[in-house]
Scaffold this active site. Structure first.
Site, PDB file in Angstrom:
ATOM      1  N   HIS A   1       7.154 -11.328   9.217  1.00 49.85           N
ATOM      2  CA  HIS A   1       8.419 -11.686   8.571  1.00 49.85           C
ATOM      3  C   HIS A   1       9.342 -12.475   9.493  1.00 49.85           C
ATOM      4  CE1 HIS A   1       8.296  -9.479   4.663  1.00 49.85           C
ATOM      5  NE2 HIS A   1       7.396  -8.732   5.305  1.00 49.85           N
TER       6      HIS A   1
ATOM      7  N   ASP B   1       8.278  -9.651   0.848  1.00 48.40           N
ATOM      8  CA  ASP B   1       7.950  -8.392   0.156  1.00 48.40           C
ATOM      9  C   ASP B   1       8.605  -8.441  -1.219  1.00 48.40           C
ATOM     10  OD1 ASP B   1       6.675  -7.520   2.453  1.00 48.40           O
ATOM     11  OD2 ASP B   1       8.404  -6.403   3.184  1.00 48.40           O
TER      12      ASP B   1
ATOM     13  N   GLU C   1      -1.116  -3.455   1.541  1.00 48.59           N
ATOM     14  CA  GLU C   1       0.227  -3.322   0.934  1.00 48.59           C
ATOM     15  C   GLU C   1       0.323  -4.194  -0.317  1.00 48.59           C
ATOM     16  OE1 GLU C   1       3.096  -4.295   3.997  1.00 48.59           O
ATOM     17  OE2 GLU C   1       2.093  -2.987   5.429  1.00 48.59           O
TER      18      GLU C   1
ATOM     19  N   HIS D   1       3.283  -7.096  -0.066  1.00 44.96           N
ATOM     20  CA  HIS D   1       3.484  -8.055   1.038  1.00 44.96           C
ATOM     21  C   HIS D   1       2.598  -9.291   0.856  1.00 44.96           C
ATOM     22  CE1 HIS D   1       4.163  -9.114   5.421  1.00 44.96           C
ATOM     23  NE2 HIS D   1       3.053  -9.786   5.171  1.00 44.96           N
TER      24      HIS D   1
HETATM   25  C1  LIG Z   1       6.171  -2.412   5.756  1.00 42.24           C
HETATM   26  C2  LIG Z   1       6.418  -3.722   5.117  1.00 42.24           C
HETATM   27  N1  LIG Z   1       7.771  -3.897   4.728  1.00 42.24           N
HETATM   28  C3  LIG Z   1       5.938  -4.910   5.924  1.00 42.24           C
HETATM   29  O1  LIG Z   1       6.589  -5.922   5.894  1.00 42.24           O
HETATM   30  N2  LIG Z   1       4.785  -4.793   6.593  1.00 42.24           N
HETATM   31  C4  LIG Z   1       4.266  -5.883   7.346  1.00 42.24           C
HETATM   32  C5  LIG Z   1       2.870  -5.692   7.794  1.00 42.24           C
HETATM   33  C6  LIG Z   1       5.169  -6.256   8.503  1.00 42.24           C
HETATM   34  O2  LIG Z   1       5.773  -5.398   9.139  1.00 42.24           O
HETATM   35  O3  LIG Z   1       5.172  -7.461   8.802  1.00 42.24           O
HETATM   36 ZN   LIG Z   2       6.162  -7.441   4.353  1.00 45.11          ZN
END
Ligand SMILES: C[C@@H](N)C(=O)N[C@H](C)C(=O)O
Ligand SMILES: [Zn+2]
EC number: 3.4.13.22
Length: 235
Positions: free
Chosen positions: A134, A141, A203, A206
């Protein structure tokens, strides 16, 4: 290190741009700001220009199938400091859920809890070669809302630390409600795939495009290819 972090990054320099929030549904207040995460003048509602264009394309595709439905943005750009905040927050949540005391954990307990945390969260790495997805502006997400504005039921909450976060968790259920959760997840995935996104294997919410995880997943689908990431960390 996760395997996708070994993918090379050839930064393309595309700008991080604000998401036009009137185009999408938006989780409000922002869930991590609600928990106390600070963004130091930045906001989570940013993506790389090409990723935003693709997200708009995904929503257009969704609306061809379901007029009036929208993509709901839960989280998009996430500075590394916020990644660190969420990882620490989740660690504390797991400690509390297990009725443990954070100050008296023995090493194997700590390891076990970190392992759970990093099942769904990326490492808050400041190394430019291994940015959290991110923090590149290439990950988002999301979920769906229907034409009445109601959140479409995916069977589990975003960020839930449970097996139900796995995209195919309900795939083989014989229960009609759970089959519907699977169909809803599949709809979300289909419209995102249509626009060139890849889904995180663990997930349902995501999606990424242009970052290391996306390149790694693309190469897994087509082992003859050697796609590199075009988005590194942005400040
Ligand atoms: C946990 C979730 N919000 C998320 O974004 N997971 C990915 C793998 C991340 O942390 O980049
Ligand atoms: Zn994510």
């Amino acid at each position: 290190m996760k395997p996708y972090q070994q993918v090379a990054i050839v930064e393309c320099g595309e700008p991080l741009v604000p998401i036009p929030l009137d185009l999408f549904a938006v989780e409000s207040p922002h869930p991590y700001q609600l928990l106390g995460a600070t963004y130091n003048g930045k906001t989570p509602y940013h993506l790389r220009q090409g990723v935003l264009n693709s997200l708009i394309q995904a929503q257009t595709q969704l609306q061809l199938k379901h007029p009036g439905w929208r993509i709901q943005i839960f989280d998009a750009y996430r500075p590394v400091a916020v990644q660190q905040f969420m990882v620490d927050y989740t660690f504390a949540q797991v400690v509390a859920a297990q009725m443990l005391n954070a100050n008296s954990l023995i090493a194997p307990q700590q390891q076990d809890i970190w392992q759970q945390v990093y099942q769904i969260w990326a490492l808050p790495s400041l190394d430019p070669l291994t940015p959290p997805p991110h923090s590149t502006g290439g990950a988002v997400d999301i979920t769906l809302v229907d034409d009445t504005g109601k959140i479409v039921n995916m069977g589990s909450a975003i960020d839930e630390l449970s097996p139900a976060s796995h995209p195919d968790y309900f795939a083989n259920s014989s229960l009609l409600t759970q089959q519907q959760y699977h169909n809803n997840r599949q709809l979300l995935c289909d419209v995102m795939h249509f626009a060139g996104f890849a889904r995180h294997p663990g997930e349902w919410w995501h999606f990424c495009k242009g970052d290391q995880m996306w390149a790694w997943l693309s190469n897994n689908v087509n082992p003859a290819s050697s796609v590199v990431a075009r988005y590194g960390r942005v400040e």
